[in-house]
Design a protein around this motif. Structure first.
Motif, PDB file in Angstrom:
ATOM      1  N   ASP A 181      48.826  33.483  38.515  1.00 43.84           N
ATOM      2  CA  ASP A 181      47.996  34.240  39.452  1.00 43.84           C
ATOM      3  C   ASP A 181      48.492  35.667  39.641  1.00 43.84           C
ATOM      4  OD1 ASP A 181      46.387  31.986  39.986  1.00 43.84           O
ATOM      5  OD2 ASP A 181      47.845  31.271  41.451  1.00 43.84           O
ATOM      6  N   ARG A 208      42.736  41.334  36.934  1.00 46.21           N
ATOM      7  CA  ARG A 208      41.693  42.148  37.579  1.00 46.21           C
ATOM      8  C   ARG A 208      40.765  41.317  38.457  1.00 46.21           C
ATOM      9  NH1 ARG A 208      42.216  47.408  37.069  1.00 46.21           N
ATOM     10  NH2 ARG A 208      43.104  48.122  35.120  1.00 46.21           N
ATOM     11  N   GLU A 209      40.443  40.094  38.035  1.00 49.66           N
ATOM     12  CA  GLU A 209      39.525  39.272  38.836  1.00 49.66           C
ATOM     13  C   GLU A 209      40.144  38.829  40.156  1.00 49.66           C
ATOM     14  OE1 GLU A 209      41.551  36.428  35.931  1.00 49.66           O
ATOM     15  OE2 GLU A 209      40.616  38.395  35.768  1.00 49.66           O
ATOM     16  N   ARG A 210      41.465  38.934  40.310  1.00 49.46           N
ATOM     17  CA  ARG A 210      42.140  38.561  41.559  1.00 49.46           C
ATOM     18  C   ARG A 210      42.622  39.788  42.322  1.00 49.46           C
ATOM     19  NH1 ARG A 210      46.424  35.563  42.406  1.00 49.46           N
ATOM     20  NH2 ARG A 210      45.355  34.783  44.188  1.00 49.46           N
ATOM     21  N   ASP A 254      41.507  41.854  44.399  1.00 47.04           N
ATOM     22  CA  ASP A 254      41.169  42.053  45.814  1.00 47.04           C
ATOM     23  C   ASP A 254      41.647  40.928  46.719  1.00 47.04           C
ATOM     24  OD1 ASP A 254      39.912  44.486  45.296  1.00 47.04           O
ATOM     25  OD2 ASP A 254      38.055  43.477  44.740  1.00 47.04           O
ATOM     26  N   ARG A 305      45.933  44.514  36.636  1.00 49.43           N
ATOM     27  CA  ARG A 305      45.899  45.698  37.495  1.00 49.43           C
ATOM     28  C   ARG A 305      47.251  45.836  38.183  1.00 49.43           C
ATOM     29  NH1 ARG A 305      43.093  46.301  43.184  1.00 49.43           N
ATOM     30  NH2 ARG A 305      43.705  48.428  43.581  1.00 49.43           N
ATOM     31  N   ASP A 350      43.900  41.368  31.175  1.00 41.88           N
ATOM     32  CA  ASP A 350      43.415  42.545  31.886  1.00 41.88           C
ATOM     33  C   ASP A 350      44.087  42.552  33.253  1.00 41.88           C
ATOM     34  OD1 ASP A 350      42.031  44.811  32.561  1.00 41.88           O
ATOM     35  OD2 ASP A 350      40.129  43.786  32.920  1.00 41.88           O
TER      36      ASP A 350
END
Length: 103
Positions: A41, A87-89, A91, A68, A66
């Motif tokens: 994660d 990237r999908e996590r 936020d 961040r 990918d």
């Protein structure tokens, strides 16, 4: 040594229990296994001020992640912590540093 199915079942069981985050530390083959299974994660990479040929951790991973960057921290002993999330996590709520996860 556990196979991929056993490792995935074990980690999913741990994640389902109440408590804080799970910190995994191990060699490059272990890291490749949990990455390949999609069980990571967050990434905390630590850079140590040591000159060594080392072990290539990610040379056998065939797909690109990918990621961040979400933080970094420098410690008095010269170690630098780099914190990344997929990237999908990006936020999702998270601690400010690895040391916060230990509190």
């Amino acid at each position: 040594m556990a196979n991929d199915d056993e490792l995935a079942a074990y980690l999913e069981d741990l994640k389902s229990r109440p408590g804080k985050d799970i910190h995994l530390s191990g060699g490059s083959s272990f890291a490749r296994s949990v990455l390949a299974l999609g069980l990571v994660d967050e990434f905390y990479c630590f850079v140590y001020p040591v000159v060594s040929p080392g072990v290539p951790w990610f040379s056998e991973i065939s797909d690109q992640r990918d990621l961040r960057p979400v933080g970094s921290e420098s410690y008095g002993n010269g170690v630098v912590e780099l914190h990344y999330v997929p990237r999908e996590r990006a936020d999702a709520p998270r601690p400010d540093s690895f040391t916060d996860t230990l509190a």
